[in-house]
Design a protein around this motif. Structure first.
Motif, PDB file in Angstrom:
ATOM      1  N   CYS A   1      -8.551  -0.925  -9.543  1.00  0.00           N
ATOM      2  CA  CYS A   1      -9.667  -0.546  -8.693  1.00  0.00           C
ATOM      3  C   CYS A   1     -10.786  -1.571  -8.878  1.00  0.00           C
ATOM      4  CB  CYS A   1     -10.140   0.861  -9.051  1.00  0.00           C
ATOM      5  SG  CYS A   1     -10.759   0.963 -10.744  1.00  0.00           S
ATOM      6  N   LEU A   2     -11.873  -1.394  -8.139  1.00  0.00           N
ATOM      7  CA  LEU A   2     -12.982  -2.352  -8.204  1.00  0.00           C
ATOM      8  C   LEU A   2     -13.603  -2.435  -9.606  1.00  0.00           C
ATOM      9  CD1 LEU A   2     -14.978  -4.244  -6.715  1.00  0.00           C
ATOM     10  CD2 LEU A   2     -16.310  -2.204  -6.121  1.00  0.00           C
ATOM     11  N   CYS A   3     -13.802  -1.289 -10.258  1.00  0.00           N
ATOM     12  CA  CYS A   3     -14.457  -1.315 -11.580  1.00  0.00           C
ATOM     13  C   CYS A   3     -13.472  -1.645 -12.692  1.00  0.00           C
ATOM     14  CB  CYS A   3     -15.174   0.004 -11.840  1.00  0.00           C
ATOM     15  SG  CYS A   3     -14.123   1.392 -12.310  1.00  0.00           S
ATOM     16  N   THR A   4     -12.211  -1.779 -12.369  1.00  0.00           N
ATOM     17  CA  THR A   4     -11.095  -2.133 -13.266  1.00  0.00           C
ATOM     18  C   THR A   4     -10.749  -1.043 -14.295  1.00  0.00           C
ATOM     19  OG1 THR A   4     -12.332  -3.388 -14.981  1.00  0.00           O
ATOM     20  CG2 THR A   4     -11.639  -4.613 -13.012  1.00  0.00           C
ATOM     21  N   SER A   5     -11.357   0.151 -14.180  1.00  0.00           N
ATOM     22  CA  SER A   5     -11.025   1.230 -15.121  1.00  0.00           C
ATOM     23  C   SER A   5      -9.598   1.733 -14.911  1.00  0.00           C
ATOM     24  CB  SER A   5     -11.984   2.409 -14.941  1.00  0.00           C
ATOM     25  OG  SER A   5     -13.307   2.018 -15.190  1.00  0.00           O
TER      26      SER A   5
ATOM     27  N   ASN B   1      -0.639  -1.067   3.602  1.00  0.00           N
ATOM     28  CA  ASN B   1       0.070  -0.169   2.691  1.00  0.00           C
ATOM     29  C   ASN B   1       1.419  -0.740   2.261  1.00  0.00           C
ATOM     30  OD1 ASN B   1      -1.883   1.861   2.773  1.00  0.00           O
ATOM     31  ND2 ASN B   1      -0.959   2.883   4.533  1.00  0.00           N
ATOM     32  N   ALA B   2       1.588  -0.925   0.958  1.00  0.00           N
ATOM     33  CA  ALA B   2       2.876  -1.347   0.407  1.00  0.00           C
ATOM     34  C   ALA B   2       3.548  -0.127  -0.215  1.00  0.00           C
ATOM     35  CB  ALA B   2       2.665  -2.432  -0.636  1.00  0.00           C
TER      36      ALA B   2
ATOM     37  N   VAL C   1      -6.648   3.766  -4.761  1.00  0.00           N
ATOM     38  CA  VAL C   1      -5.614   3.353  -5.726  1.00  0.00           C
ATOM     39  C   VAL C   1      -4.281   3.960  -5.279  1.00  0.00           C
ATOM     40  CG1 VAL C   1      -7.236   3.056  -7.661  1.00  0.00           C
ATOM     41  CG2 VAL C   1      -6.138   5.274  -7.313  1.00  0.00           C
ATOM     42  N   PRO C   2      -3.167   3.526  -5.852  1.00  0.00           N
ATOM     43  CA  PRO C   2      -1.869   4.037  -5.393  1.00  0.00           C
ATOM     44  C   PRO C   2      -1.728   5.552  -5.548  1.00  0.00           C
ATOM     45  CG  PRO C   2      -1.577   2.048  -6.694  1.00  0.00           C
ATOM     46  CD  PRO C   2      -3.004   2.451  -6.849  1.00  0.00           C
ATOM     47  N   HIS C   3      -0.885   6.136  -4.698  1.00  0.00           N
ATOM     48  CA  HIS C   3      -0.580   7.561  -4.847  1.00  0.00           C
ATOM     49  C   HIS C   3       0.880   7.824  -4.506  1.00  0.00           C
ATOM     50  CE1 HIS C   3      -1.417   7.494  -0.476  1.00  0.00           C
ATOM     51  NE2 HIS C   3      -0.569   8.512  -0.406  1.00  0.00           N
ATOM     52  N   LEU C   4       1.415   8.846  -5.173  1.00  0.00           N
ATOM     53  CA  LEU C   4       2.773   9.310  -4.891  1.00  0.00           C
ATOM     54  C   LEU C   4       2.718  10.132  -3.614  1.00  0.00           C
ATOM     55  CD1 LEU C   4       5.692   9.519  -6.177  1.00  0.00           C
ATOM     56  CD2 LEU C   4       4.916  11.707  -7.155  1.00  0.00           C
TER      57      LEU C   4
ATOM     58  N   GLU D   1       8.182   8.109  -2.650  1.00  0.00           N
ATOM     59  CA  GLU D   1       7.655   6.751  -2.750  1.00  0.00           C
ATOM     60  C   GLU D   1       6.194   6.764  -3.187  1.00  0.00           C
ATOM     61  OE1 GLU D   1       7.806   7.080   2.059  1.00  0.00           O
ATOM     62  OE2 GLU D   1       8.888   5.469   1.069  1.00  0.00           O
ATOM     63  N   VAL D   2       5.770   5.609  -3.678  1.00  0.00           N
ATOM     64  CA  VAL D   2       4.370   5.417  -4.040  1.00  0.00           C
ATOM     65  C   VAL D   2       3.786   4.457  -3.008  1.00  0.00           C
ATOM     66  CG1 VAL D   2       2.791   4.458  -5.770  1.00  0.00           C
ATOM     67  CG2 VAL D   2       4.759   5.825  -6.502  1.00  0.00           C
ATOM     68  N   ILE D   3       2.653   4.829  -2.429  1.00  0.00           N
ATOM     69  CA  ILE D   3       1.969   3.950  -1.477  1.00  0.00           C
ATOM     70  C   ILE D   3       0.862   3.211  -2.214  1.00  0.00           C
ATOM     71  CG2 ILE D   3       0.648   3.796   0.668  1.00  0.00           C
ATOM     72  CD1 ILE D   3       2.090   6.267   1.675  1.00  0.00           C
ATOM     73  N   VAL D   4       0.950   1.894  -2.176  1.00  0.00           N
ATOM     74  CA  VAL D   4       0.021   1.033  -2.899  1.00  0.00           C
ATOM     75  C   VAL D   4      -0.932   0.385  -1.885  1.00  0.00           C
ATOM     76  CG1 VAL D   4      -0.150  -1.032  -4.359  1.00  0.00           C
ATOM     77  CG2 VAL D   4       1.799   0.540  -4.624  1.00  0.00           C
ATOM     78  N   PRO D   5      -2.249   0.626  -2.006  1.00  0.00           N
ATOM     79  CA  PRO D   5      -3.178  -0.091  -1.124  1.00  0.00           C
ATOM     80  C   PRO D   5      -3.186  -1.565  -1.517  1.00  0.00           C
ATOM     81  CG  PRO D   5      -4.397   1.354  -2.642  1.00  0.00           C
ATOM     82  CD  PRO D   5      -2.938   1.499  -2.970  1.00  0.00           C
ATOM     83  N   ALA D   6      -2.672  -2.417  -0.615  1.00  0.00           N
ATOM     84  CA  ALA D   6      -2.407  -3.806  -1.007  1.00  0.00           C
ATOM     85  C   ALA D   6      -3.678  -4.562  -1.403  1.00  0.00           C
ATOM     86  CB  ALA D   6      -1.673  -4.533   0.116  1.00  0.00           C
ATOM     87  N   GLY D   7      -4.826  -4.097  -0.887  1.00  0.00           N
ATOM     88  CA  GLY D   7      -6.085  -4.739  -1.269  1.00  0.00           C
ATOM     89  C   GLY D   7      -6.429  -4.556  -2.731  1.00  0.00           C
ATOM     90  N   SER D   8      -5.769  -3.619  -3.409  1.00  0.00           N
ATOM     91  CA  SER D   8      -6.044  -3.393  -4.835  1.00  0.00           C
ATOM     92  C   SER D   8      -5.174  -4.257  -5.743  1.00  0.00           C
ATOM     93  CB  SER D   8      -5.854  -1.911  -5.189  1.00  0.00           C
ATOM     94  OG  SER D   8      -4.485  -1.531  -5.085  1.00  0.00           O
ATOM     95  N   LEU D   9      -4.255  -5.053  -5.153  1.00  0.00           N
ATOM     96  CA  LEU D   9      -3.406  -5.917  -5.988  1.00  0.00           C
ATOM     97  C   LEU D   9      -4.236  -7.045  -6.602  1.00  0.00           C
ATOM     98  CD1 LEU D   9      -0.342  -6.281  -3.577  1.00  0.00           C
ATOM     99  CD2 LEU D   9      -0.369  -5.015  -5.752  1.00  0.00           C
ATOM    100  N   ASN D  10      -3.895  -7.425  -7.829  1.00  0.00           N
ATOM    101  CA  ASN D  10      -4.584  -8.537  -8.505  1.00  0.00           C
ATOM    102  C   ASN D  10      -3.951  -9.882  -8.185  1.00  0.00           C
ATOM    103  OD1 ASN D  10      -6.273  -6.723  -9.798  1.00  0.00           O
ATOM    104  ND2 ASN D  10      -4.937  -6.566 -11.595  1.00  0.00           N
ATOM    105  N   GLU D  11      -2.677  -9.850  -7.793  1.00  0.00           N
ATOM    106  CA  GLU D  11      -1.940 -11.095  -7.570  1.00  0.00           C
ATOM    107  C   GLU D  11      -1.299 -11.083  -6.185  1.00  0.00           C
ATOM    108  OE1 GLU D  11       0.338  -9.999 -10.866  1.00  0.00           O
ATOM    109  OE2 GLU D  11      -1.625  -9.902 -11.834  1.00  0.00           O
TER     110      GLU D  11
END
Ligand code: ZN
Ligand code: ZN
Length: 130
Positions: free
Chosen positions: A7-11, A42-43, A82-85, A91-101
């Motif tokens: 996430c943005l604050c990295t917590s 969405n990934a 952040v991702p959610h089941l 499946e888990v949906i990952v908001p791609a904007g939250s990826l670090n790489e």
């Protein structure tokens, strides 16, 4: 290959194992509300290809009551998606904007394209500034 995200604050941090099962830009009104943006990138990964690395207890989940399956999750500290089941648990949906790489792949489709508002333009329709 494993890519990490936060996430943005990295917590809240997580890791996903590539490849994605699906990677799409969703333009539906729910994704716009949940992301605050023109569309959600969405990934999708299988649950066994996903793990939290930190801050899981800070994750707040919201199951949209008017929908059969729409849910979202966000960091309770900074509010970033952040991702959610999925509610089916498949499946888990990952908001791609939250990826670090860079995941090394691009979205394969626009979905719910006709739901987009008229101000939502494709990047090729816009000049590049900055
Ligand atoms: Zn956060
Ligand atoms: Zn959507």
């Amino acid at each position: 290959m494993i890519v990490s995200g936060s996430c943005l604050c990295t917590s809240v941090g997580y890791e996903v194992r590539l490849p994605f099962a699906k990677f799409v830009n969703c333009h539906c009104s729910r994704c716009r509300k949940a992301s605050g943006s023109a569309y959600a990138a969405n990934a999708y990964v299988a649950p066994e290809s996903f793990r939290w690395t930190r801050g899981e207890s800070l994750v707040v989940r919201y199951d949209f009551p008017q929908a059969r399956s729409f849910s979202t999750s966000f960091c309770g500290k900074c509010g970033s998606p952040v991702p959610h089941l999925t509610r089916s648990g498949r499946e888990v949906i990952v908001p791609a904007g939250s990826l670090n790489e860079e995941p090394g792949v691009r979205p394969s489709a626009n979905v719910h394209w006709t739901s987009r508002p008229r101000w939502s333009l494709t990047s090729s329709e816009l000049p590049i500034e900055g």
